[in-house]
Design a protein around this motif. Structure first.
Motif, PDB file in Angstrom:
ATOM      1  N   ARG A 126      30.682  81.627  66.450  1.00  0.00           N
ATOM      2  CA  ARG A 126      31.452  81.137  65.307  1.00  0.00           C
ATOM      3  C   ARG A 126      32.863  80.737  65.735  1.00  0.00           C
ATOM      4  O   ARG A 126      33.375  79.678  65.359  1.00  0.00           O
ATOM      5  CB  ARG A 126      31.516  82.210  64.221  1.00  0.00           C
ATOM      6  N   GLU A 127      33.482  81.579  66.536  1.00  0.00           N
ATOM      7  CA  GLU A 127      34.843  81.304  67.005  1.00  0.00           C
ATOM      8  C   GLU A 127      34.881  80.043  67.861  1.00  0.00           C
ATOM      9  O   GLU A 127      35.803  79.216  67.742  1.00  0.00           O
ATOM     10  CB  GLU A 127      35.348  82.504  67.812  1.00  0.00           C
ATOM     11  N   ALA A 128      33.883  79.870  68.728  1.00  0.00           N
ATOM     12  CA  ALA A 128      33.822  78.676  69.571  1.00  0.00           C
ATOM     13  C   ALA A 128      33.669  77.414  68.727  1.00  0.00           C
ATOM     14  O   ALA A 128      34.328  76.392  68.987  1.00  0.00           O
ATOM     15  CB  ALA A 128      32.656  78.794  70.556  1.00  0.00           C
ATOM     16  N   ALA A 129      32.814  77.459  67.718  1.00  0.00           N
ATOM     17  CA  ALA A 129      32.625  76.295  66.840  1.00  0.00           C
ATOM     18  C   ALA A 129      33.912  75.957  66.104  1.00  0.00           C
ATOM     19  O   ALA A 129      34.275  74.777  65.957  1.00  0.00           O
ATOM     20  CB  ALA A 129      31.494  76.568  65.852  1.00  0.00           C
ATOM     21  N   ASP A 130      34.630  76.974  65.633  1.00  0.00           N
ATOM     22  CA  ASP A 130      35.908  76.747  64.947  1.00  0.00           C
ATOM     23  C   ASP A 130      36.926  76.108  65.881  1.00  0.00           C
ATOM     24  O   ASP A 130      37.623  75.152  65.512  1.00  0.00           O
ATOM     25  CB  ASP A 130      36.463  78.078  64.417  1.00  0.00           C
ATOM     26  N   GLU A 131      37.037  76.636  67.086  1.00  0.00           N
ATOM     27  CA  GLU A 131      38.056  76.145  68.018  1.00  0.00           C
ATOM     28  C   GLU A 131      37.742  74.736  68.506  1.00  0.00           C
ATOM     29  O   GLU A 131      38.656  73.920  68.700  1.00  0.00           O
ATOM     30  CB  GLU A 131      38.179  77.110  69.198  1.00  0.00           C
ATOM     31  N   MET A 132      36.460  74.427  68.705  1.00  0.00           N
ATOM     32  CA  MET A 132      36.102  73.071  69.103  1.00  0.00           C
ATOM     33  C   MET A 132      36.460  72.083  68.008  1.00  0.00           C
ATOM     34  O   MET A 132      36.951  70.977  68.280  1.00  0.00           O
ATOM     35  CB  MET A 132      34.617  72.998  69.447  1.00  0.00           C
ATOM     36  N   LYS A 133      36.234  72.450  66.771  1.00  0.00           N
ATOM     37  CA  LYS A 133      36.619  71.606  65.635  1.00  0.00           C
ATOM     38  C   LYS A 133      38.116  71.319  65.663  1.00  0.00           C
ATOM     39  O   LYS A 133      38.551  70.167  65.522  1.00  0.00           O
ATOM     40  CB  LYS A 133      36.233  72.292  64.328  1.00  0.00           C
ATOM     41  N   GLU A 134      38.901  72.360  65.880  1.00  0.00           N
ATOM     42  CA  GLU A 134      40.350  72.195  65.915  1.00  0.00           C
ATOM     43  C   GLU A 134      40.780  71.252  67.039  1.00  0.00           C
ATOM     44  O   GLU A 134      41.606  70.357  66.843  1.00  0.00           O
ATOM     45  CB  GLU A 134      41.011  73.560  66.104  1.00  0.00           C
ATOM     46  N   VAL A 135      40.202  71.434  68.218  1.00  0.00           N
ATOM     47  CA  VAL A 135      40.578  70.635  69.387  1.00  0.00           C
ATOM     48  C   VAL A 135      40.242  69.163  69.175  1.00  0.00           C
ATOM     49  O   VAL A 135      41.078  68.273  69.405  1.00  0.00           O
ATOM     50  CB  VAL A 135      39.875  71.179  70.649  1.00  0.00           C
ATOM     51  N   PHE A 136      39.035  68.886  68.723  1.00  0.00           N
ATOM     52  CA  PHE A 136      38.615  67.488  68.625  1.00  0.00           C
ATOM     53  C   PHE A 136      39.211  66.784  67.406  1.00  0.00           C
ATOM     54  O   PHE A 136      39.459  65.577  67.440  1.00  0.00           O
ATOM     55  CB  PHE A 136      37.090  67.400  68.649  1.00  0.00           C
ATOM     56  N   GLU A 137      39.477  67.511  66.332  1.00  0.00           N
ATOM     57  CA  GLU A 137      40.196  66.907  65.215  1.00  0.00           C
ATOM     58  C   GLU A 137      41.626  66.567  65.625  1.00  0.00           C
ATOM     59  O   GLU A 137      42.162  65.515  65.253  1.00  0.00           O
ATOM     60  CB  GLU A 137      40.195  67.847  64.006  1.00  0.00           C
ATOM     61  N   HIS A 138      42.258  67.450  66.385  1.00  0.00           N
ATOM     62  CA  HIS A 138      43.601  67.176  66.893  1.00  0.00           C
ATOM     63  C   HIS A 138      43.600  65.928  67.761  1.00  0.00           C
ATOM     64  O   HIS A 138      44.507  65.079  67.667  1.00  0.00           O
ATOM     65  CB  HIS A 138      44.120  68.375  67.685  1.00  0.00           C
ATOM     66  N   ALA A 139      42.580  65.800  68.620  1.00  0.00           N
ATOM     67  CA  ALA A 139      42.493  64.635  69.501  1.00  0.00           C
ATOM     68  C   ALA A 139      42.347  63.360  68.688  1.00  0.00           C
ATOM     69  O   ALA A 139      42.956  62.332  69.023  1.00  0.00           O
ATOM     70  CB  ALA A 139      41.318  64.798  70.454  1.00  0.00           C
ATOM     71  N   GLN A 140      41.566  63.410  67.619  1.00  0.00           N
ATOM     72  CA  GLN A 140      41.427  62.230  66.759  1.00  0.00           C
ATOM     73  C   GLN A 140      42.773  61.819  66.170  1.00  0.00           C
ATOM     74  O   GLN A 140      43.117  60.643  66.128  1.00  0.00           O
ATOM     75  CB  GLN A 140      40.433  62.516  65.636  1.00  0.00           C
ATOM     76  N   ALA A 141      43.491  62.795  65.697  1.00  0.00           N
ATOM     77  CA  ALA A 141      44.789  62.510  65.085  1.00  0.00           C
ATOM     78  C   ALA A 141      45.759  61.909  66.109  1.00  0.00           C
ATOM     79  O   ALA A 141      46.491  60.956  65.815  1.00  0.00           O
ATOM     80  CB  ALA A 141      45.372  63.776  64.480  1.00  0.00           C
ATOM     81  N   LYS A 142      45.766  62.466  67.330  1.00  0.00           N
ATOM     82  CA  LYS A 142      46.666  61.959  68.379  1.00  0.00           C
ATOM     83  C   LYS A 142      46.320  60.536  68.767  1.00  0.00           C
ATOM     84  O   LYS A 142      47.193  59.753  69.159  1.00  0.00           O
ATOM     85  CB  LYS A 142      46.567  62.862  69.610  1.00  0.00           C
ATOM     86  N   GLU A 143      45.043  60.196  68.638  1.00  0.00           N
ATOM     87  CA  GLU A 143      44.598  58.843  69.003  1.00  0.00           C
ATOM     88  C   GLU A 143      44.754  57.867  67.856  1.00  0.00           C
ATOM     89  O   GLU A 143      44.353  56.708  67.953  1.00  0.00           O
ATOM     90  CB  GLU A 143      43.143  58.901  69.465  1.00  0.00           C
ATOM     91  N   GLY A 144      45.318  58.354  66.738  1.00  0.00           N
ATOM     92  CA  GLY A 144      45.557  57.484  65.599  1.00  0.00           C
ATOM     93  C   GLY A 144      44.373  57.269  64.703  1.00  0.00           C
ATOM     94  O   GLY A 144      44.408  56.430  63.796  1.00  0.00           O
ATOM     95  N   ARG A 145      43.317  58.050  64.931  1.00  0.00           N
ATOM     96  CA  ARG A 145      42.150  57.964  64.064  1.00  0.00           C
ATOM     97  C   ARG A 145      42.264  59.010  62.966  1.00  0.00           C
ATOM     98  O   ARG A 145      42.898  60.042  63.142  1.00  0.00           O
ATOM     99  CB  ARG A 145      40.859  58.197  64.864  1.00  0.00           C
ATOM    100  N   VAL A 146      41.651  58.730  61.836  1.00  0.00           N
ATOM    101  CA  VAL A 146      41.664  59.699  60.741  1.00  0.00           C
ATOM    102  C   VAL A 146      40.822  60.887  61.157  1.00  0.00           C
ATOM    103  O   VAL A 146      39.658  60.720  61.534  1.00  0.00           O
ATOM    104  CB  VAL A 146      41.109  59.077  59.445  1.00  0.00           C
ATOM    105  N   PRO A 147      41.381  62.105  61.107  1.00  0.00           N
ATOM    106  CA  PRO A 147      40.584  63.275  61.487  1.00  0.00           C
ATOM    107  C   PRO A 147      39.313  63.373  60.638  1.00  0.00           C
ATOM    108  O   PRO A 147      39.337  63.122  59.434  1.00  0.00           O
ATOM    109  CB  PRO A 147      41.531  64.459  61.205  1.00  0.00           C
TER     110      PRO A 147
END
Length: 621
Positions: free
Chosen positions: A597-618
């Motif tokens: 569960r913790e791994a799934a949560d943290e992966m979500k956080e990491v990849f949503e952050h990456a989307q935002a940094k790349e200018g894509r809508v999370p």
């Protein structure tokens, strides 16, 4: 002893219509087998390709000294004119033999299944647990509907009208469907075997209630029983079974296969039991009417997986299970058929019932239906002693195991796809990260890759632990590593996994080829150092044995671990939910579920952050 529960591979997507297939059609058979003669043979990869892939995979779990030694061992094996080249030549000769459909088939079936002597319960058999049927809360109603739906699937197979499965517009081998209905495994020393029975003359099912066996004919006067008639027959069985339990003959099928071989001989010698056993063995399938009422996901999963070991006949290919509270599921015998066909069967059963797409027949019950036949076995003291031993061994075996289910509600397949990832590869990285969180080390991981695009194909190994996955999980656990770097490393790890899986389904993994080379040794020949190398042994000690099969109708799917110090993690990637079934010999499964569960949560956080940094809508996962 290493267990042989190599259950399944990711199921092909359901199809709405036949795709355009670049194979000629065999018009002499029905749609089910229309492409069977056109399927390519399982290839034998180039020796250099396999050894390169093997070295790359073990680099992820070795230190520099270990890897250097293994490199030298592999180089010696690969030396021109050496034993490796000779074994590869022998394997090619077998693969090119016109009388051999699949070079792996006979060896694999023998070593992984029929020659395997440990109990098939826990070690081999697997289960699906169904969602509730809100319209059929009583067990007889639920069971009758399941039987009718399963019989419709059987009809499609018998008449060869079932559409083949496809992967990327290529048909998959449908040969194993012949082992689905009217089939049974038989215990024998030194190796078991399986038989099928004529579906035209064997239209009866086995029903087990209170450890008692009943036979119900499913056809009367040439007409299949309606759902109402099946329900009527099942009500009679509840009455006939009463409230007392018989000696549990079914528990004998949970034994070590050599013990079961001996016990079956005792059973046959005790009286006129052979024909009674044959009625069970030749039946369409078994229906187990349990007297328990599992409620939680853990409870129903455990009940479908092993139950109490008594109200079952585990050698039957198919066992549908219905509980006192109307919940239901399935247990499959794995020897001749992997999980994808039975996943399709069970998804079909649940789907046609839920969507009312099945003809339940007349609501009227014919007055001349024969009574269900109870099988009255002759039991002597030898058989009763065997039953007592089997019960004790079963209870001891199951007590060594723990099963826990994590239903992760944060997101599912739809959310993962919005991030641009393969859902299966993404979930494999959840498992890699969870294991690293728990143990601080990465270890060998098995994921089943189906090779059914080839004639009589079954599975290959996708080695999920890679150099890229190790680099990524270490970065994920290092708070100094920026989220953008973690995302980049994560993408690389997922891409690496997709590449290996793509090669594995093409028959170009390293494990089955190495297995074939090992099996090509002749009596008296010394085993090459590559197979005695501690790193080879370490790399095939599957601390994580994993596989995906998914249905929106299942709340559980799973099987056991394959090594005593490892986990069996079966998972479903559904639209908005990820489900993990974790089995081990009490290796803190609750903690593993926490880390998943913790791994799934943290992966979500990491990849949503990456989307935002790349200018894509999370993505809204």
């Amino acid at each position: 002893m290493v267990r042989r529960n190599y259950v399944a591979a990711a199921a092909p997507s359901p199809i709405s219509q036949k795709p355009t297939v670049p194979y000629p059609v065999d018009t002499s058979v029905g749609p089910l087998l229309r492409y069977q003669k056109s399927l390519p043979r399982l290839p034998v990869p180039a020796l250099s390709e396999t050894l390169e892939k093997y070295l790359k995979s073990v680099r992820a779990i070795t230190n520099d000294d270990e890897y250097t030694k293994t490199q030298a061992i592999v180089a010696e094996f690969q030396k021109p004119g050496g034993l490796g080249e000779e074994l590869h030549k022998r394997l090619l000769e077998k693969a090119n033999d016109p009388n051999v459909i699949n070079w792996l088939e006979e060896w694999w079936n023998e070593v992984a299944y029929f020659g395997y002597r440990d109990p098939i319960v826990v070690n081999v058999s697997y289960f699906y647990a169904y969602k509730d049927d809100k319209l059929r809360k009583y067990p007889v109603a639920r069971a009758a509907a399941i039987v009718t739906a399963a019989l419709e699937f059987r009809r499609l197979i018998v008449e060869q009208q079932l559409e083949p499965e496809y992967a990327k517009n290529l048909p998959l081998c449908m040969d194993s469907y012949k082992w689905m209905f009217n089939a049974c495994r038989y215990p024998k020393k030194p190796s078991d075997f399986e038989l099928t029975f004529d579906p035209a003359t064997n239209n009866h099912m086995t029903v087990i209630r209170k450890n008692k066996f009943f036979i119900v004919d499913l056809v009367k006067d040439g007409i299949q029983l309606s759902t109402a008639e099946i329900e009527s027959q099942l009500r009679k069985i509840y009455e006939l079974a009463g409230n007392t339990k018989d000696p549990a003959i079914g528990v004998l099928t949970t034994e070590n296969r050599d013990n079961w071989t001996d016990y079956r001989e005792l059973l046959l010698a005790a009286g006129s039991n052979e024909q009674l056993l044959k009625k069970i063995e030749s039946s369409v399938f078994a229906l187990c009417l349990d007297d328990t009422s599992p409620v939680t996901r853990d409870e129903i999963s455990h009940a479908c997986w092993v139950g109490d070991g008594r109200n079952r006949y585990f050698d039957k290919s198919l066992q549908f299970i219905v509980f006192e509270n109307g919940r239901a599921g399935f247990c499959g015998e794995h020897s001749s058929m992997d999980g994808t066909p039975t996943c399709r069967l069970n998804d079909f059963v649940c789907d046609v019932i839920a969507k009312n797409k099945i003809n339940h027949g007349s609501p009227n019950v014919r007055s001349n239906l024969p009574e269900p036949e109870q099988l009255h076995f002759t039991l002597n003291n030898d058989v009763l002693d065997a039953i007592a031993k089997a019960e004790s061994n079963f209870d001891s075996l199951v007590a060594k195991h723990d099963l826990r289910v994590l239903s992760y509600q944060g997101y599912g397949k739809n959310g993962i796809k919005t991030l641009g990832f393969s859902p299966d590869a993404y979930v494999q990285m959840i498992i890699q990260l969870a294991y690293y969180k728990m143990y601080g080390v990465c270890r060998s991981t098995y994921e089943s890759a189906q090779t059914r695009k080839f004639a009589h194909g079954r599975t290959e190994v996708c080695r999920s632990t890679s150099v890229d996955s190790v680099n990524w999980v270490k970065a994920m656990e290092d708070p100094k590593v920026p989220l953008e770097v973690k995302a980049d490393l994560g993408r690389k790890a997922i891409k690496s996994h997709v590449k290996y899986m793509s090669e594995a389904v093409e028959g170009r993994g390293c494990d089955r080829h190495l297995f074939g080379l090992r099996m090509s040794l002749r009596p008296g020949e010394e085993k090459p150092a590559i197979f005695t190398d501690p790193i080879y042994i370490k790399s095939t000690h599957w601390y994580l044995s994993t596989s995906q099969l998914s249905s929106e109708y299942f709340v559980g799917y799973g099987w056991g671990e394959v090594v005593p110090d490892g986990y069996g993690i079966a998972y479903q990637v559904n639209a908005n939910v990820l489900s993990f079934n974790v089995v081990s010999m009490h290796l803190n499964n609750q903690q593993m579920c926490h880390y998943l569960r913790e791994a799934a949560d943290e992966m979500k956080e990491v990849f949503e952050h990456a989307q935002a940094k790349e200018g894509r809508v999370p993505a809204k996962l």
